[in-house]
Motif scaffolding. Structure first.
Motif, short mmCIF file in Angstrom:
data_model
loop_
_atom_site.label_atom_id
_atom_site.label_comp_id
_atom_site.label_asym_id
_atom_site.label_seq_id
_atom_site.Cartn_x
_atom_site.Cartn_y
_atom_site.Cartn_z
N UNK A 12 0.86 -1.18 0.00
CA UNK A 12 0.00 0.00 0.00
C UNK A 12 0.90 1.23 0.00
N UNK A 13 0.46 2.26 -0.70
CA UNK A 13 1.33 3.42 -0.78
C UNK A 13 0.60 4.69 -1.15
N UNK A 14 1.39 5.74 -1.22
CA UNK A 14 0.87 7.07 -1.54
C UNK A 14 1.70 7.70 -2.65
N UNK A 15 0.99 8.39 -3.52
CA UNK A 15 1.59 9.18 -4.58
C UNK A 15 0.96 10.56 -4.53
N UNK A 16 1.55 11.52 -5.22
CA UNK A 16 0.96 12.85 -5.26
C UNK A 16 1.18 13.49 -6.61
N UNK A 17 0.31 14.43 -6.93
CA UNK A 17 0.41 15.14 -8.19
C UNK A 17 0.11 16.61 -7.96
N UNK A 18 1.13 17.43 -8.17
CA UNK A 18 0.97 18.87 -8.04
C UNK A 18 0.50 19.44 -9.38
N UNK A 39 2.33 19.11 -12.92
CA UNK A 39 3.42 18.14 -12.78
C UNK A 39 2.90 16.72 -12.90
N UNK A 40 3.84 15.81 -13.11
CA UNK A 40 3.47 14.40 -13.18
C UNK A 40 3.26 13.83 -11.78
N UNK A 41 2.48 12.76 -11.72
CA UNK A 41 2.29 12.08 -10.44
C UNK A 41 3.63 11.50 -9.99
N UNK A 42 3.92 11.64 -8.70
CA UNK A 42 5.19 11.15 -8.19
C UNK A 42 4.99 10.29 -6.95
N UNK A 43 5.94 9.42 -6.75
CA UNK A 43 5.94 8.52 -5.60
C UNK A 43 6.19 9.29 -4.32
N UNK A 44 5.48 8.91 -3.26
CA UNK A 44 5.70 9.52 -1.94
C UNK A 44 6.21 8.48 -0.95
N UNK A 45 5.46 7.39 -0.77
CA UNK A 45 5.86 6.38 0.20
C UNK A 45 5.13 5.10 -0.08
N UNK A 46 5.73 3.98 0.33
CA UNK A 46 5.09 2.70 0.20
C UNK A 46 5.42 1.81 1.38
N UNK A 47 4.52 0.89 1.68
CA UNK A 47 4.68 -0.06 2.76
C UNK A 47 4.29 -1.43 2.22
N UNK A 48 5.26 -2.34 2.18
CA UNK A 48 4.98 -3.66 1.65
C UNK A 48 4.57 -4.60 2.77
N UNK A 84 10.12 8.80 -0.63
CA UNK A 84 10.80 9.72 -1.54
C UNK A 84 11.75 10.59 -0.72
N UNK A 85 12.86 10.96 -1.31
CA UNK A 85 13.84 11.78 -0.59
C UNK A 85 13.22 13.07 -0.07
N UNK A 118 4.52 6.44 6.88
CA UNK A 118 3.44 5.58 6.38
C UNK A 118 3.25 4.43 7.36
N UNK A 119 1.99 4.07 7.57
CA UNK A 119 1.68 2.95 8.46
C UNK A 119 0.41 2.28 7.98
N UNK A 120 0.12 1.13 8.57
CA UNK A 120 -1.03 0.37 8.11
C UNK A 120 -1.72 -0.32 9.27
N UNK A 121 -3.04 -0.38 9.19
CA UNK A 121 -3.84 -1.17 10.10
C UNK A 121 -4.35 -2.36 9.30
N UNK A 122 -3.72 -3.52 9.49
CA UNK A 122 -4.06 -4.69 8.67
C UNK A 122 -5.50 -5.14 8.88
#
Length: 121
Positions: free
Chosen positions: A34-40, A43-52, A60-61, A69-73
């Motif tokens: 599960x992860x997050x991306x963003x688009x300003x 601009x193109x959509x860019x990677x923010x964070x992911x949790x496998x 992202x730097x 990032x966190x998850x409630x399974x």
């Protein structure tokens, strides 16, 4: 059919915090990541964070040390805690789930509709 419902966006002042949530529901057998991306704007959509599924996180730097990032399974929900927000973090934030719709099908990407985050004084 898999549905992703995002919430938590809004307007915040520079230096402030927000927490985004993304709940996955519907017919999904397993979730690999599960992860997050963003688009300003403009601009193109860019990677923010992911949790496998193993628990490994990647950022992202530009957000390292500020976003978590966190998850409630149990709830199939992923969160993005954003702190020390900057105007350049302004974007539409999208949740992405990579998972199997059934045991005998290959994993697919599922996207949410997006939630607006605006950082401005």
């Amino acid at each position: 059919q898999v549905q992703l419902v995002e919430s938590g966006g809004g307007l915040v002042q520079p230096g402030g915090s927000l927490r985004l949530s993304c709940a996955a529901s519907g017919s999904i057998f397993s979730i690999n990541a599960m992860g997050w991306y963003r688009q300003a704007p403009g601009k193109q959509r860019e990677f923010v964070a992911t949790l496998v599924s193993s628990g490994t996180t990647t950022y992202a730097d530009s957000v390292k040390g500020r976003f978590t990032i966190s998850r409630d399974n149990a709830k199939n929900t992923v969160y993005l805690q954003m702190s020390s927000l900057k105007p350049e973090d302004t974007a539409v934030y999208y949740c992405k789930v990579y998972g199997r719709p059934s045991y005998n099908r290959a994993p697919l990407d599922y996207w949410g509709q997006g939630t607006q985050v605006t950082v401005s004084s």
